[in-house]
Design a protein around this motif. Structure first.
Motif, PDB file in Angstrom:
ATOM      1  N   THR A  67      36.452  92.420  58.659  1.00 26.11           N
ATOM      2  CA  THR A  67      37.892  92.350  58.091  1.00 26.11           C
ATOM      3  C   THR A  67      38.374  90.846  58.409  1.00 26.11           C
ATOM      4  OG1 THR A  67      38.445  93.118  60.596  1.00 26.11           O
ATOM      5  CG2 THR A  67      38.115  94.940  59.067  1.00 26.11           C
ATOM      6  N   PRO A  68      39.477  90.610  57.785  1.00 20.08           N
ATOM      7  CA  PRO A  68      40.043  89.190  57.996  1.00 20.08           C
ATOM      8  C   PRO A  68      40.499  88.948  59.347  1.00 20.08           C
ATOM      9  CG  PRO A  68      40.940  90.439  55.780  1.00 20.08           C
ATOM     10  CD  PRO A  68      40.313  91.461  56.732  1.00 20.08           C
ATOM     11  N   PRO A  69      40.393  87.875  59.757  1.00 21.97           N
ATOM     12  CA  PRO A  69      41.105  87.574  61.075  1.00 21.97           C
ATOM     13  C   PRO A  69      42.451  87.954  61.284  1.00 21.97           C
ATOM     14  CG  PRO A  69      41.246  85.398  59.645  1.00 21.97           C
ATOM     15  CD  PRO A  69      40.354  86.734  59.024  1.00 21.97           C
ATOM     16  N   GLY A  70      42.745  88.929  62.380  1.00 24.53           N
ATOM     17  CA  GLY A  70      43.868  89.256  62.771  1.00 24.53           C
ATOM     18  C   GLY A  70      44.345  90.382  61.823  1.00 24.53           C
ATOM     19  N   GLU A  83      43.574  95.906  59.321  1.00 23.14           N
ATOM     20  CA  GLU A  83      44.006  97.102  58.350  1.00 23.14           C
ATOM     21  C   GLU A  83      43.652  96.605  57.023  1.00 23.14           C
ATOM     22  OE1 GLU A  83      47.356  94.083  58.543  1.00 23.14           O
ATOM     23  OE2 GLU A  83      45.999  94.989  60.016  1.00 23.14           O
ATOM     24  N   LEU A  84      43.370  95.436  56.532  1.00 25.70           N
ATOM     25  CA  LEU A  84      42.967  94.901  55.280  1.00 25.70           C
ATOM     26  C   LEU A  84      41.635  95.377  54.988  1.00 25.70           C
ATOM     27  CD1 LEU A  84      45.182  91.833  54.852  1.00 25.70           C
ATOM     28  CD2 LEU A  84      45.870  94.174  54.227  1.00 25.70           C
ATOM     29  N   THR A  85      41.430  96.372  54.859  1.00 28.72           N
ATOM     30  CA  THR A  85      39.770  96.964  54.617  1.00 28.72           C
ATOM     31  C   THR A  85      39.919  96.586  53.055  1.00 28.72           C
ATOM     32  OG1 THR A  85      40.836  99.096  53.948  1.00 28.72           O
ATOM     33  CG2 THR A  85      39.860  98.746  56.340  1.00 28.72           C
ATOM     34  N   ARG A  86      38.523  96.762  52.585  1.00 28.26           N
ATOM     35  CA  ARG A  86      38.171  96.531  51.181  1.00 28.26           C
ATOM     36  C   ARG A  86      38.964  97.555  50.205  1.00 28.26           C
ATOM     37  NH1 ARG A  86      34.888  98.452  47.071  1.00 28.26           N
ATOM     38  NH2 ARG A  86      34.347  96.630  45.675  1.00 28.26           N
TER      39      ARG A  86
END
Length: 271
Positions: free
Chosen positions: A135-138, A141-144
C-alpha cells in the motif's frame, strides 16, 4: 529499495526471469540502463513546460484528443472512458502518464535490446504484491481496488490530480490488438513529478517491489536470435503494416542460411 541484477548471457537472463522470485511480475525493457523509470508525459513536460502548468496541460491534451480523435475512429466508445482513452493515446504515440509493461520478460528483453548499443535494462515490478498486499505510504486504505482507474471518476481523483503517491498496475477492460499481442499491461502513477521507481520504493511492504536487470550489450546478438526463433519481433508485437515495416530493421542484420560463403551470396540476398 530497487533490487539490482546484472546479467551477461541470455541463459543468465532466462534463469533469473523464470525463477520463483520473479514469478508473476510485470516487465519493461529500456534500451539505456541509465534512463529513469518515467512516463513519456513526464519527460515531455520536464523539457518544455513549467511544473506549475503540468496539471492544466495534461488535462488539455486529453480534452483535445477526445474532441478530434473521432474523425479517425470507427468505434468511438474509447473516448467515453478516460482510462481507455489514455491507452488509445499511448498506442498512437501521444505522451501520457502510462508506462508500458508486459507480462512477458521475453517481450521486455526485445524492447530493451532491439536498438541498444550501451547497457540496457529490464525493470520488473512485483504486481502480485501491488494487487494484494503493498500500500502507499501512510495510505493503507488506497488498495488496488480502491484506486481502480476503470471506475467512475477514479482517474481524475487519484491520478490526474497528481496528488497521490500511488502506482496502479493493470489494463482497460477492453484491450486492443497491440496490448494482446505484447501481453501488455500498464503502470499508472498518481504523480508524474517523481519517478515510478521512487513511488514504488516508498510503498509499505517488507520486500522490494521493483527489480532492475542490467543487460550487457554483448548479449544482444544471442538474445535477438533466440527471440526471433520464439517469434518475437516487431512484426508480431505490432500486428499491422507498421509492425512489419519496423521488423525489417532486424532482417537487415541477419541471414538464416549458415556460414557466409561467396558462392551463396545470391541465395543470402534472396532471404
Amino acid at each position: 529499495m530497487t533490487k539490482l541484477y546484472q546479467v551477461s548471457t541470455w541463459q543468465e537472463f532466462l534463469a533469473l526471469v523464470e525463477s520463483e522470485e520473479l514469478r508473476g511480475w510485470a516487465f519493461r525493457g529500456q534500451r539505456d540502463a541509465e534512463w529513469s523509470l518515467e512516463s513519456s508525459l513526464t519527460r515531455r513536460l520536464k523539457q518544455f513546460v513549467p511544473q506549475s502548468k503540468w496539471h492544466e496541460r495534461e488535462s488539455r491534451a486529453i480534452r483535445v484528443f477526445k474532441r478530434k480523435a473521432h474523425y479517425f475512429l470507427n468505434d468511438t466508445s474509447a473516448l467515453k472512458d478516460d482510462f481507455r482513452c489514455l491507452a488509445l493515446m499511448q498506442h498512437h504515440g501521444a505522451p501520457t502518464r502510462l508506462l508500458d509493461f508486459t507480462k512477458s520478460p521475453y517481450v521486455a528483453s526485445y524492447f530493451a535490446l532491439q536498438s541498444c548499443t550501451t547497457p540496457a535494462a529490464v525493470y520488473a515490478v512485483n504486481t502480485p504484491a501491488l494487487w494484494h498486499k503493498a500500500t502507499p505510504p501512510g495510505l493503507p486504505e488506497l488498495t488496488r481496488d480502491a484506486i481502480d482507474p476503470r471506475t467512475t471518476d477514479s482517474l481524475g481523483k487519484y491520478y490526474l490530480s497528481n496528488n497521490y503517491p500511488i502506482v496502479w498496475p493493470g489494463e482497460p477492460w477492453s484491450m486492443d490488438r497491440r496490448i494482446v499481442a505484447q501481453a501488455g499491461t500498464f503502470m499508472l502513477p498518481g504523480r508524474i513529478d517523481v519517478s515510478v521507481e521512487e513511488l514504488l520504493n516508498n510503498y509499505e511492504y517488507d520486500q522490494p517491489l521493483l527489480a532492475k536487470i542490467v543487460l550487457s550489450p554483448e548479449i544482444r546478438k544471442e538474445t535477438m536470435e533466440a527471440l526471433y526463433r520464439m517469434n518475437i519481433s516487431s512484426a508480431t508485437l505490432f500486428p499491422d503494416l507498421d509492425g512489419l515495416a519496423r521488423s525489417i530493421s532486424y532482417e537487415l542484420e541477419v541471414s538464416w542460411v549458415g556460414t557466409p560463403d561467396p558462392k551463396n551470396d545470391q541465395l543470402m540476398q534472396d532471404k
